[in-house]
Scaffold this motif. Structure first.
Motif, short mmCIF file in Angstrom:
data_model
loop_
_atom_site.label_atom_id
_atom_site.label_comp_id
_atom_site.label_asym_id
_atom_site.label_seq_id
_atom_site.Cartn_x
_atom_site.Cartn_y
_atom_site.Cartn_z
N GLU A 49 0.83 -1.21 0.00
CA GLU A 49 0.00 0.00 0.00
C GLU A 49 0.87 1.26 0.00
O GLU A 49 0.58 2.23 -0.72
N GLN A 50 1.93 1.25 0.76
CA GLN A 50 2.84 2.40 0.80
C GLN A 50 3.55 2.59 -0.54
O GLN A 50 3.69 3.72 -1.03
N ILE A 51 3.97 1.50 -1.14
CA ILE A 51 4.63 1.56 -2.45
C ILE A 51 3.67 2.11 -3.50
O ILE A 51 4.02 3.01 -4.28
N ALA A 52 2.45 1.60 -3.52
CA ALA A 52 1.47 2.03 -4.50
C ALA A 52 1.18 3.52 -4.36
O ALA A 52 1.03 4.25 -5.36
N LEU A 53 1.09 4.00 -3.12
CA LEU A 53 0.79 5.42 -2.89
C LEU A 53 1.95 6.30 -3.35
O LEU A 53 1.73 7.34 -3.99
N ALA A 54 3.18 5.90 -3.07
CA ALA A 54 4.35 6.67 -3.50
C ALA A 54 4.41 6.75 -5.03
O ALA A 54 4.67 7.82 -5.60
N LEU A 55 4.15 5.64 -5.70
CA LEU A 55 4.18 5.63 -7.16
C LEU A 55 3.05 6.46 -7.75
O LEU A 55 3.23 7.14 -8.77
N GLU A 56 1.90 6.42 -7.11
CA GLU A 56 0.77 7.23 -7.57
C GLU A 56 1.09 8.71 -7.47
O GLU A 56 0.78 9.50 -8.37
N CYS A 57 1.72 9.11 -6.38
CA CYS A 57 2.10 10.52 -6.20
C CYS A 57 3.05 10.99 -7.30
O CYS A 57 2.87 12.06 -7.89
N THR A 58 4.09 10.20 -7.56
CA THR A 58 5.07 10.61 -8.56
C THR A 58 4.44 10.66 -9.96
O THR A 58 4.75 11.55 -10.75
N LYS A 59 3.54 9.74 -10.22
CA LYS A 59 2.86 9.73 -11.51
C LYS A 59 2.00 10.98 -11.68
O LYS A 59 2.04 11.65 -12.71
N ARG A 60 1.21 11.31 -10.67
CA ARG A 60 0.29 12.44 -10.76
C ARG A 60 1.02 13.78 -10.81
O ARG A 60 0.51 14.75 -11.37
N LEU A 61 2.22 13.81 -10.24
CA LEU A 61 3.01 15.05 -10.26
C LEU A 61 3.98 15.10 -11.44
O LEU A 61 4.70 16.07 -11.61
N GLY A 62 3.98 14.05 -12.26
CA GLY A 62 4.80 14.04 -13.47
C GLY A 62 6.28 13.89 -13.22
O GLY A 62 7.10 14.34 -14.03
N LEU A 63 6.66 13.22 -12.15
CA LEU A 63 8.06 13.11 -11.75
C LEU A 63 8.73 11.87 -12.33
O LEU A 63 8.12 10.81 -12.43
N THR A 64 10.00 12.01 -12.70
CA THR A 64 10.81 10.86 -13.09
C THR A 64 11.44 10.23 -11.87
O THR A 64 11.57 9.01 -11.79
N PHE A 65 11.85 11.06 -10.91
CA PHE A 65 12.42 10.57 -9.66
C PHE A 65 11.98 11.51 -8.54
O PHE A 65 11.69 12.68 -8.76
N ALA A 66 11.89 10.97 -7.32
CA ALA A 66 11.38 11.76 -6.21
C ALA A 66 11.64 11.07 -4.89
O ALA A 66 11.89 9.86 -4.83
N GLY A 67 11.54 11.85 -3.83
CA GLY A 67 11.50 11.31 -2.48
C GLY A 67 10.11 11.58 -1.92
O GLY A 67 9.68 12.73 -1.84
N VAL A 68 9.38 10.53 -1.59
CA VAL A 68 8.01 10.66 -1.10
C VAL A 68 8.00 10.37 0.40
O VAL A 68 8.45 9.31 0.83
N ASP A 69 7.50 11.32 1.17
CA ASP A 69 7.43 11.15 2.62
C ASP A 69 6.00 10.80 3.03
O ASP A 69 5.06 11.53 2.70
N LEU A 70 5.86 9.70 3.74
CA LEU A 70 4.55 9.21 4.17
C LEU A 70 4.47 9.18 5.69
O LEU A 70 5.43 8.82 6.37
N LEU A 71 3.29 9.54 6.19
CA LEU A 71 3.00 9.46 7.62
C LEU A 71 2.23 8.18 7.91
O LEU A 71 1.74 7.50 6.99
#
Length: 299
Positions: free
Chosen positions: A231-253
């Motif tokens: 679930e955490q992986i899917a959410l991080a990938l969804e964020c980067t996709k929606r923001l149009g990112l090739t690479f990113a650091g996603v912070d989750l609570l």
């Protein structure tokens, strides 16, 4: 293959230069002819003869630009010249402004803390009253989080425990854009950073602090390697996709039932800590992904 690595001319600290050196070495190892440039070395020339003037200073344009800065105006200009830029100017801009990050993710139902964006005011006017804070208090309750929209390493994130602290902090921030969020008590002093490259989470770490509500390493937090849930992986990938990112650091609570909640998304996430924690070389991952994408595009 030729590339430019663009960094900010005015950020000269070791904390930033070691990352660009790391990326430069990763490109060299991949046989990419990369030139390290600052945004002051690569000015955007507009109007009559602008492009010709630009090419006088840069006779050979690169096959791509690795943009390790937040100078979105320059990134946009390079894109108008037809140069692929990683990350794109739009995605950098969306991540640089936390309010725009949340506004974008809101459209896709991404789970995030309850958030209220402060009304914009003008620098020469300021806030002539603070009546809007009544709605903030009513909806978010205390303690609540105040974030400047532009900031890094948790340095512009504050916790207000009562009305006096809220007003004091808002007055201190002044006319700079800010937002207010509910305090996720279940995630106090802990979060996870997921490093995303392309369509994969390549590394992740658990950050925790016993002295601060923020888990950032820069604020005294500690870290350890972490295996994220599906679930955490899917959410991080969804964020980067929606923001149009090739690479990113996603912070989750962590929500009340340990469900993931998006804290923020970083377009130019520092990767030294996560390397020290996991041994994963994010610079190599980024360079290899861009190479693969360029090759697939040519095919």
């Amino acid at each position: 293959m030729k590339a430019w690595l663009i960094a900010n001319h005015f950020l000269m600290s070791k904390k930033f230069s070691e990352l660009t050196d790391w990326l430069f070495q990763a490109a060299k190892a991949a046989n990419i002819e990369m030139v390290l440039m600052s945004n002051a070395d690569c000015l955007a020339f507009l109007g009559r003869g602008g492009v010709d003037a630009f090419k006088q200073y840069h006779e050979t344009l690169p096959d791509f630009v690795l943009f390790w800065d937040k100078d979105v105006r320059l990134a946009t200009y390079l894109e108008t010249l037809g140069i692929p830029v990683y990350n794109s100017s739009k995605s950098i801009a969306l991540c640089d402004d936390k309010s725009m990050t949340h506004l974008t993710l809101e459209q896709y139902g991404i789970p995030m803390p309850k958030t209220i964006i402060a009304p914009m005011t003008y620098e020469n006017i300021g806030y002539t009253d603070y009546d809007f804070l009544t709605m903030v208090e009513k909806e978010l309750h205390y303690p609540l989080v105040i974030k400047e929209c532009f900031g890094s390493f948790g340095a512009q994130v504050y916790l207000a425990k009562d009305e006096n602290e809220l007003l004091e902090k808002v007055e201190q921030i002044g006319t700079k854009p800010m937002l207010f969020q509910e305090f996720i008590k279940s995630s106090e002093g802990r979060d996870i950073r997921l490093q995303v490259v392309g369509d994969q989470v390549v590394a992740s770490m658990y950050r925790y602090s016993e002295i601060d509500f923020r888990a950032n390493i820069s604020n005294g937090g500690k870290m350890k390697a972490y295996q994220p849930t599906d679930e955490q992986i899917a959410l991080a990938l969804e964020c980067t996709k929606r923001l149009g990112l090739t690479f990113a650091g996603v912070d989750l609570l962590f929500g009340e039932h340990e469900e993931p909640i998006v804290c923020e998304v970083n377009s130019n996430a520092h990767f030294k800590n996560i390397y020290d924690c996991t041994g994963v070389d994010t610079a190599k991952q980024i360079i290899n992904y861009i190479l693969l994408e360029k090759r697939n595009h040519r095919c």
